[in-house]
Design a protein around this motif. Structure first.
Motif, PDB file in Angstrom:
ATOM      1  N   GLU A   1     -54.518   0.088 114.562  1.00  0.00           N
ATOM      2  CA  GLU A   1     -55.856  -0.503 114.468  1.00  0.00           C
ATOM      3  C   GLU A   1     -56.862   0.277 115.303  1.00  0.00           C
ATOM      4  O   GLU A   1     -58.015   0.460 114.885  1.00  0.00           O
ATOM      5  N   ASP A   2     -56.441   0.746 116.482  1.00  0.00           N
ATOM      6  CA  ASP A   2     -57.376   1.488 117.348  1.00  0.00           C
ATOM      7  C   ASP A   2     -57.842   2.781 116.663  1.00  0.00           C
ATOM      8  O   ASP A   2     -59.035   3.096 116.662  1.00  0.00           O
TER       9      ASP A   2
ATOM     10  N   GLY B   1     -60.054   2.143 113.696  1.00  0.00           N
ATOM     11  CA  GLY B   1     -61.390   1.775 114.155  1.00  0.00           C
ATOM     12  C   GLY B   1     -62.233   2.999 114.486  1.00  0.00           C
ATOM     13  O   GLY B   1     -63.429   3.048 114.170  1.00  0.00           O
TER      14      GLY B   1
ATOM     15  N   GLU C   1     -47.222  -1.491 109.640  1.00  0.00           N
ATOM     16  CA  GLU C   1     -48.614  -1.736 109.281  1.00  0.00           C
ATOM     17  C   GLU C   1     -49.280  -0.425 108.900  1.00  0.00           C
ATOM     18  O   GLU C   1     -49.128   0.585 109.577  1.00  0.00           O
TER      19      GLU C   1
ATOM     20  N   LEU D   1     -53.177   0.925 107.668  1.00  0.00           N
ATOM     21  CA  LEU D   1     -54.573   0.610 107.411  1.00  0.00           C
ATOM     22  C   LEU D   1     -55.191   1.769 106.645  1.00  0.00           C
ATOM     23  O   LEU D   1     -54.989   2.941 107.001  1.00  0.00           O
TER      24      LEU D   1
END
Length: 470
Positions: free
Chosen positions: A279-280, A283, A317, A319
């Protein structure tokens, strides 16, 4: 298991002393000839080995003789010379060798009208210089780029002394030059240096792929660039990202090198060490600004961020998104479609657009009818005007299934007649995938053209370029 055989021939210090050893390796779905390649093949390879070994600067040369990929499907005798391939590996003495002269000699020796020959020349780097490899091979189907050995040698010499470069690999048919570097930290500086070279973007330097080796927790990273893509800002960002301890690998390819008409956009793939880093990093990618993400004439790059394979769980996961856009954004309507390097949609006055579309309708219809005439029977062709990707431009598309089995037991003769007529007209086969042959048209009058055999007959699809009205 059926053994696949190859014969290795080595020319050592004595030119006439050839050591022959028959070995077996791997598995394949064919029964190779028990007594190996025919004498006609080994004689040709022996002569090439002798010629290469006599070239100044050659330390050693070996040749592997293998059956060709088409061996299993061929109805020829196993002793037919054109069913065999030979690959030469040439090792130079040192980096002071005359690279152009060596390249010319090896390429010339490894050419024969009967046996398909390829070769790689390896030149060691000394005193801070990079190792060099030059790869020569017969052109593939539809390949129209074939470089002179001197061009390849000049490109290698121009690149091997660049700071931070470990190795340089140059290929004969337009592939990006491979440059292995010490670390991704040099990507930005090397990109600036290479883009300043007068010949970059053409000839032996159409594009380059910078790779950094695996090191510790890093799996290694790569960046493919051409004269404009990716932009300098993104190159610097990717270089920094590649050296981040949370990142195990970065792969970015912003160069359109497709061989078919599939839609395309640049892609960035990032692998990270820990789940929380997914996620980092994603982002960070969504927060890039236009100066880092935009390149004139190219789609916005997509990305995917996930755990490295070595640390991934059963359901890791991942993304996905687009550089500079929030996660969950719809795909931008900017993908490139049609053949790689195809001319952008023609911009014409509305009145002229009608004439252009009418001409394309006639062209595609005539092409499909002519294919039926070559086959000996026409099929019901469908030729229509459709909306291009993006919703504003128009193009003509056409398709037909020629019912060849109404007049013949096999489609082979009709298929060959159609494609031969296309090749006489200047069309060239650019690729083959899933039983479909793709053809390119040099004058740009067609964006896509494909042909394949089906249970119902010979299926042909054609698409004219998009036409954009002002």
């Amino acid at each position: 298991m059926t053994a696949r055989g190859f014969l290795r021939m080595t020319a050592g210090a004595g030119v006439g002393a050839l050591a022959l050893a028959l070995t077996l390796t791997g598995c394949a779905a064919w029964a190779g000839p028990a007594d190996g390649p025919p004498t006609e093949v080994t004689t040709v390879v022996d002569e090439a080995l002798t010629e290469i070994r006599a070239t100044p600067g050659v330390a050693s040369v070996t040749a592997d003789i293998r059956v060709s990929d088409g061996f299993a499907q061929s109805d020829k005798s196993p002793t037919a010379p054109d069913l065999w391939d030979a690959h030469f590996t040439v090792q130079a003495d040192d980096s002071n060798v005359d690279v152009p002269a060596l390249a010319v000699s090896v390429d010339s020796a490894a050419q024969n009208g009967t046996v398909s020959m390829s070769s790689v020349v390896r030149i060691p780097g000394e005193k801070g210089g990079a190792d060099v490899s030059l790869s020569f091979s017969p052109p593939g189907i539809g390949v129209i780029t074939s470089l002179d050995p001197e061009q390849m040698a000049d490109a290698a010499v121009a690149l091997r002394d660049l700071p931070g470069t470990l190795s340089v690999s140059v290929f004969q048919h337009g592939e990006p030059v491979g440059i292995e570097v010490e670390s991704a930290s040099v990507w930005a500086d090397l990109t600036t240096t290479v883009r300043a070279l007068p010949d970059f973007g053409s000839g032996a330097l159409p594009a380059i792929t910078l790779t950094s080796p695996a090191d510790g927790s890093s799996e290694g990273s790569s960046l493919t660039i051409d004269p404009t893509s990716p932009g300098t800002g993104l190159v610097r960002f990717l270089a920094e990202l590649s050296t981040d301890l949370a990142v195990t690998s970065v792969y970015f390819d912003g160069v359109d090198n497709r061989k078919d008409s599939a839609a395309w956009r640049p892609n960035l793939r990032v692998r990270v060490a820990a789940l929380g880093d997914v996620e980092d990093v994603a982002g960070l990618l969504t927060e890039l600004d236009d100066s880092q993400t935009q390149v004139d004439g190219l789609p916005l790059a997509s990305f995917d961020v996930s755990l490295a394979p070595a640390t991934a769980t059963d359901s890791p996961e991942t993304l996905t998104g687009y550089l500079g856009l929030p996660l969950g954004s719809a795909e931008p309507d900017d993908r490139l479609a049609g053949l790689p390097g195809a001319t952008p949609p023609a911009v014409v006055d509305p009145a002229d657009a009608t004439t252009r579309i009418a001409g394309d309708l006639a062209l595609v219809t005539a092409l499909l009818d002519a294919a039926g005439d070559e086959a000996g029977i026409r099929g019901p062709a469908s030729v229509t005007t459709t909306t291009c990707t993006g919703g504003s431009d128009e193009q003509v598309t056409g398709s037909v299934v020629i019912p060849i089995f109404e007049i013949a037991d096999s489609a082979d003769e009709a298929f060959d007649a159609i494609t031969t007529a296309w090749e006489i007209s200047g069309f060239s086969r650019s690729d083959r995938a899933m039983g479909t042959d793709f053809y390119s048209v040099p004058d740009g009058s067609l964006e896509t053209l494909s042909i394949r055999g089906t249970a119902a007959g010979i299926s042909i699809n054609a698409t004219a370029p998009c036409v954009r009205s002002r």
